[in-house]
Structure formats: C-alpha cells, structure tokens
Design an enzyme around this catalytic site. Sequence first.
Site, PDB file in Angstrom:
ATOM      1  N   GLU A   1       0.890  -1.172   0.000  1.00 26.17           N
ATOM      2  CA  GLU A   1       0.000   0.000   0.000  1.00 26.17           C
ATOM      3  C   GLU A   1       0.917   1.207   0.000  1.00 26.17           C
ATOM      4  O   GLU A   1       1.686   1.414   0.936  1.00 26.17           O
ATOM      5  CB  GLU A   1      -0.871  -0.048   1.258  1.00 26.17           C
ATOM      6  CG  GLU A   1      -2.217   0.604   1.071  1.00 26.17           C
ATOM      7  CD  GLU A   1      -2.202   2.042   1.518  1.00 26.17           C
ATOM      8  OE1 GLU A   1      -1.972   2.907   0.631  1.00 26.17           O
ATOM      9  OE2 GLU A   1      -2.386   2.298   2.703  1.00 26.17           O
TER      10      GLU A   1
ATOM     11  N   CYS B   1      -1.703   8.612   3.912  1.00 26.41           N
ATOM     12  CA  CYS B   1      -1.651   8.385   2.464  1.00 26.41           C
ATOM     13  C   CYS B   1      -2.977   8.768   1.826  1.00 26.41           C
ATOM     14  O   CYS B   1      -3.048   9.081   0.653  1.00 26.41           O
ATOM     15  CB  CYS B   1      -1.245   6.971   2.130  1.00 26.41           C
ATOM     16  SG  CYS B   1      -2.117   5.764   3.105  1.00 26.41           S
TER      17      CYS B   1
END
Length: 961
Positions: A717, A751
């Site tokens: 990720e 993020c």
Amino acid sequence: MSHEDFKVQLFRFIDVLPCLATEQMLNDHIQEYFAQHEKVPAVLRFGAKSAGIGGYLGMKVLAKTIRKNIENMALQFIIGNTIPQTVRNLSKLRQRGFAFTLDILGEATVNEKEADSYAENYMRLLEGLEQARSNWSALGTDNSTLDWGHSPKINISIKPSALYSQINPADFQGSVEHILDRLRPVYRKVIELNGFMCIDTEMRAYKEITIELYRRLRSDSEFKAYPHLGLAMQVCLKSGDRDIGLMLDWARQARLPISIRLVKGAYWDYEIAVARQNGWPIPVHTNKAETDASFERCAEKILRNHDYCHLACASHNVRSVCSVLELARLLEVPDDRYEFQVLYGMAEPFRNALLKMADRVRLYCPQGELLPGMAYLIRRLMENTSNESFLRQTYVEGCEPERLLRAPHLSISETAEKPAPERPERSESQSEFGAFSNEPLADFSLPEVRDAFAGAIAEVKKKLGRTYPLFIGGNEVTTDTLVDSMNPARPDEVIGRVWLAGTRQVEEAITAAQDAFQRWRDIPAHKRATYLIRAAEIARTRIFELAAWQVLEAGKQWRQAYNDVAEAIDFLEYYAREMVRLAHPRYIGHAPGEVNEYFYQPKGIGVVIAPWNFPLAISCGMCAAALVTGNCVLYKPSNQTPVVGYTLLQILQEAGLPPGVFNYIPGAGSVIGDFLIDHPQTSLIAFTGSMEVGLRIIERAARTSEGQPSVKKVIAEMGGKNAIIIDDDADLDEAIPQVIDSAFAYQGQKCSACSRVIVLDTIYARFVERLVDAARSVRIGPAEVPANFMGPVIDESAQKSILHHIEIARKEGSILYSSNVPGGGYYVPITIVEGITPEHRLAQEEVFGPVLAVMRAMDFDQAKVWANSTRFALTGSVFSRHPKHLEQCRKEFRVGSLYFNRGCTGAIVEKQPFGGFKMSGVGSKAGGPDYLLQFMDPRTVTENTMRRGFVPVRSEGKWIE
Ligand code: FDA
C-alpha cells in the site's frame, strides 16, 4: 418515485437552490431533481416543463419566478432579511400581541472571522432594536419598559457553536473560554438594553459546553445581579430529566434564579445517525411518547421550582402546551414565572389560540439572509413533515383529537415497541464470534472520556525512557545497537530505548518462524481466529493507554490516536470472522462421480513492514491478516514508532500466541530491509509506506535466488496524491471543514490525505477565502494538548522534505497562506498554494505533510480530468449537489476509495475497505472481503467418487456456482 423519495428530492433542491448562481444551473438542477417526476411541486412546475425551451429569455423569467416562489416560502419562516425589515415585521407582531426572540441565521462558522462577524451581527441587531424599542409599548400592561410587567421587550437567542469555529468537546475548557470571549460583549449589550438572552442548545456533543457557558455567564460577578439569561434544554435526550434536575439544583445552591426554555430537541434524527455511525448508545428516546412524557415531567419539575426557575414552554404540541398550562394553574404558579414560545411561521392558528388562552406568547423569529436561512428552512420543513410530528398528525394525517391529546405515559405502555438496536444488526462478517461491528469511537463530550485520556497520557509519561528488547521465538533478545525513540514535539524527550535487530537476529527469527510454521498452519482456523478476538479484548481494555503512546511517540491528536487503536481492534475482530468464513471448504462443479473441494493454505513466513503514521492500526491489520491465515510473522515496526510497535507485541503475546509465530524485530531499513525481502525463506511481504520503498520491494521480491522455494507475494500500500473536487453548487459549510480535516489533520501525514483541491471557477473566490480563513483559525502545537488541531511532523527528515516542497510551491504557484509554527518540535507551516496545474510537481509528487495545492478548473469536465491526472489512485472526494456530476464521477473519477460530500480520509473497516491501484498500491483492500485471500494460496482437491459405476450423492457443503 415514492412519496419519501420525492420529499428527499424536494428538500435537497431547496437546500441547493441558493447556490445556483446562474439560470443555467437552476435549470439543470430542476431537470436532474424532478424531470422524471410527475408530482413536480407547483413552484417549479412551470420550470420543469419548459426547461430547455423558450431560449435564454424564457429561462431567465423562469428562474426569477422560481426563486421568488421559494423565497416567499422561506419568508414565511424568516422575519426579515435586513434589520429595518426585521424591525418593521416585529412591530407588526407586537401590535398583534406577540413578544419575540430573535435568532440570526448564519452559515456554519468555519473560521474565526466568521465567528467574529456572527457576534458583530448581534451587536448591530441589538443597536437596531435599541432604536425601535422606544416606539414599542409594553405588551399586556401600561408599564412602558417591560412586557406583561416583568419581561424585557428585547429578547435574543444565540447559538454557541457559531461563536467559536474550533469548538471541540475534547478541548472542553478552551471551547468554553473562547465562546465566552465573544459572548460576554453581546450579553453586556443585552443588559445595557435591559434585554433578555437565551442560549440555544444544539447537538448533544456541545451540550455540556453549553451548560457550562450558561453557568459561567450566570454566575459571573459582573452579571450575576441580572436575571434575564435563559438556556434551552432538550428532553428528547434520555439525559433530559437528569440535566434539568442538575440545573435546578445548581441554581438553588448558587442562589441564582434561572430561566429554562424547555424544548423537545431539533436534532433528534441527527443524534441517532451520529450515534449509529460512531457505535455509541442512542442518546435520545426512540419512542415519541417518551419524549412527550419527559417534556411534561420536566415542565412539572420546573414549575414546582418556579421560585428559582422561570419556564419558557416551547412547543407546538397542543397536549404538551395544555399540560403545562393546566399544571401551572394547579400549582398556582404566578404568571411572571412562565410563558409560551412557538416558532415564527409555524402553526399560526395554534399560536393565535394560545395567545387568547395564555396571553404570554413569544415567537422565535429567525432573521438574516435567505441563503444561510435555507438550512433553517429545511429543518423546519423536516420537522413539519416527520411522521411523528404533532403538526403533521394534526394537519396532514387528521388524527382524531382523543389520540392527539392522550397522556403520553398511557401511550408509552401501548406503543412500547422493541427498542431501536444500539448497533446495526446486519453484517457480512458473521461467525461463531457473532456479527462484526466497529469499535465505538471516543465520545469526548463525556467528561469521563476526557479524564481517561488525560489520565492515560499522565500514566504513559511515567513510563517514558524504558528499554524494549526484540522478541524472537518466544524470547526477549538484546543486541549491540540501542536507539532512542523521540517525541516529535520535544525531540529531546525519549519515549523509549529500543534494541535493533541485525541480520543475525533476522536469521534467528526466520528459523523460529519456520519451526513454528507447521503447527500454526495446521491448527483449525477458528482457533487461530480466537487469538485475534482475545487480542482485541486486551487492546480494548488498554485503549486509552495505547492511544496515549501514539500521542507522544507519533504526534497524533487525541481523536486521531484513539481512532487508530479502534481501527486496530476492528482489524482483529473483522479478520477473525473473515477467516472463519473463508475456512469453510467449498465444493465446486456439479458433475456426478467427482467431488472438487476448494480451500486455502497459508503462504509461509510473512514479513510485515509497517509505517509510523498509523503505527498500531496498520501494523496490527497486516500482522493480524498474516497470522490468522496461518502464516508466521516477522514484524518490523517503523523506526519512528517502535514503542507503539512493541505494544502490538504485548497484546499478541498476552493473547497467547505460540512461540515463533510472531516475532518483533525493529531494525534499520538499511541493515535488515533488503535482507528480509531477499531471504529465500520469506514468502510474503506486506508493506505500507512510500512509493519509492514499495517499488523497490516489488522489484527485489520478484528476483528468485538459488533454492528459493516459492515466488514471493507482495502486498504494498503506497502513496497518494488525492484530490477533492469542489463543484459550483457545493455546500461550503460542509466542504470547508472537511477539506481542512482531510488535508491537515495529523499534519497531512496520511496516504489518504487531500493534497489537491480542485475548485470550479464559479465558486473559487468564495471557497478560497473561507478555506484560508479556516486554516488560519486552527491551532498548532503538541498533540497532547487537545486544543491543538495540528502537531509536529514525525521527524527532522520529514520536516526538511516538506519544507523543500514548500519552496517548490513558492516557485510553482503563489502561496495563499503559510501559518506560523511553534518552536521546539518538528513543526512545519500549514501551507496553501494556488495557481497549480497538473504539470506542476506540486500536483504530482506526494508531499506527506500539510501542503495543499489549490487548482482552479474552468468546468466540471476539466476538474475530472485533473483529478485523474496523477500516477496515483488512492482516495478522492467530490462535493457536489449535482446528481449528474456525482453519477459521472462514480464511473470516471478512478481511485480506490471515492467519497461524495465528505472528506477523503477516515475509512472504516468493513464499511469502507481501503486501498488503491496504479502507483498507490498492489493488492486488495484492507478491511474488506478480499484482503485475507492475498495471504493464502488456494488449493483444490478432486476426488473421483465413482466406484465401478456407483455414484454416491453428496448433499452437504457449499457449492461454487
Ligand atoms: P412534537 O410534539 O411534534 O415533537 C417533535 C419532537 O419530538 C421532535 O423535534 C423530536 O425532538 C421528538 N421526536 C420526534 N420523533 C420522535 C421519536 N420517534 N421518538 C422520540 N422522540 C421523537 N430545539 C433545539 O434543539 N434547540 C433549541 O434551542 C430550540 N429552540 C426552540 C425555540 C422555540 C421557541 C421552539 C418552539 C422550538 C425550539 N426548538 C429548539 C425546536 C424544538 O426542540 C422542537 O424540535 C420543535 O419545537 C418540535 O417539538 P413540538 O413539541 O413542537 O412538536
């Protein structure tokens, strides 16, 4: 379209109407909201029919008519747009015998400038009333100064949340102080005019702040001799009886007469939605008769204490009002100790009758611009049309009077329906452990929650500086490298001292994991899941302490830290159930004479490389997934948050994982990173972090070495360059706080954070002005102080990198705002830069800090193209009330997690599985139904069950169709 759907469309249309700046916009929205509908409302009917015909002129006339019609509707509920108009209309009301209380309508206060102007508007209004006052003769008496001989002619109602844009239940005292700073001058002016001020009550989250405000103001030495200060109190809250009891006790003890406006509560449906979303107990009665009964009980309590408390009975419910009227007479309460209040524009026949019966009727009159007034209008419309509303039952449903006037306590026993479920009933992830439900989030409006958090920080501070060993094969291990983990807000404060692994310890950990693997793999899946459930229970009992570690080691604010621990618990609970679901063998195909079984096995030894920004949640999610699927884990926490990483080890250890199954090996990436990835015995790498490191892992893991038994699986990720689109009809009251939160909460170090806001040209100026003022209003400082919205970034190197990007921003665009920063820690300024287009580095590179690029798009098509114009595809959001635009984005705004009319951070396990594609990552979404599959290999076993033509029939089992 059902009646309910139509109502929703109509309310939404009225809600968006004030933002429709051009005729074209108006026409498009009518088409989109109503074109399919045969029951187009009268005010719009002409518009819907002729939309698209009649050319520009026709459209213009049409737009004017529609606006006028809706404005007229709004004006039924709003006393005036301007002060002179307001004063004129108030004079008319007073001539008809009604007193008033005035409330200024406003946009939501999203910044301190708006809070100032809200207070200033009250000052101006009071000045306007001052002049008018002398022309008003007193109601019901010849006395020219007070209505009915006891009540000030000037009466205002004020909303506390509008006086401080940073109101925050976690910062209880700070919120009270800041509101008081603006409220005191207004109250001073009210007193100067010999007026009355009532503090309105809003959502439950602000209830305690509001009560404290009242007490502080009422007992202030400057004001305590002046009795005309009121407080609205809500009885739809289950705490209503208690709140009012406490208030009466306080007044008596303090020897201060008070005034309570008794209301049922305008936020009833909102409170239910918020409670459900956060996993909290429902705070309001869910049986209407309970609310009505509480109203009567509380009114009686106040009337019995009339020597200390004046009652303003605020209701349109004939039964509620009559019960107060009767009771007051029965208890011989003097007239000057109670009055009746109703909303201006509602139930006029009722208010006229009430005036005849009770004399003392005050109308709650909103005043101000129509645009912000729409929100008020919608609320009133909702109230009038909600199924259980007294007015609807009277005027629309035509209920018989006996039923309407029935004593509520009699109805309670009859209608005692099953209580509304405290938590949602349905969940995909059911199992022997029961249905999955998200861990409730912290309700900082409760003093015990605030105290627990502050107490946990104090306790954790006592434990700072301890030393933490590695944990390999069930043993604590020390090495020759000991490093300090520091507090980013005070870089000389040591959070903990951590031994670092070298390659030798990694090798030992791999051996330990190999030794443990077969046994761990072969125990039944539900048993492995039980370890996770146990770990969740342990984490739950330590939830404040675990959050406190993050506040100090990662610089996370209270709410952010608590949510992180709650998410970790969610991962444990959710993956446990998911594994039980996946562990059921499935049978595929229908051919007689053979049985095909489909099932999964773990991959082997998993390496988990975790980030510091969600130091427990992401670590725990990746580790829990690897463990429950039967893999053994080598966990390398981030070097910035190894102590939080150690808390994960403690939880799993206490849950009783066998030795070697979970190994804690903090270490420098440069020393053990490649070694872990390249090692032939590691078969699975779960990583969350930057794109650069992620791509490096993917590349290295793809190489196979001599004797390597399997191809490595990488779940990575990585980054994001997430955009929020602000459409020309966006509700800025909602969009601005959400953009601020998405871009700057936890210093923009998520993020999922918003780093580009793409704003349509037509709304650009208004949006940017309010956004910058909102950014200017937030406080920056150590995360342990709950008043601070933003804290330090994680370390010096992050600070340098962000400052470097701010320099780039300066060159590529123009800086709209750069905040001051406190000294000491690793702080960077909140930075908002405009003039950015897709070719700029600021529009392409992930910054991982509080730097927001504002991009001005000419139209919605360009906004969409720009939103998709990066290598990343993680999160995105659109603020729009244009159904067509939202529909387009559903298809064309290509990101892993897309949100409409809310911010782009804060995904919740199971509800919003999280993860992106393109350069944002490989692998399926964390907290979603496909996540665990990545940690396993599927297998099939086919058995020929036919023996010499005899075919047994198999009936059990699940078949894949
Ligand atoms: P009615 O008898 O129809 O009651 C409706 C109310 O019952 C709903 O508003 C809700 O509280 C409750 N309810 C609805 N469905 C329910 C269910 N299924 N189970 C349990 N309860 C249910 N509000 C506020 O929050 N803060 C404030 O400061 C004010 N100020 C104010 C001033 C004045 C002068 C008036 C008249 C009203 C307010 N209100 C308010 C609004 C008030 O709280 C209330 O929403 C309306 O007056 C409607 O209540 P009635 O008694 O008139 O109607």
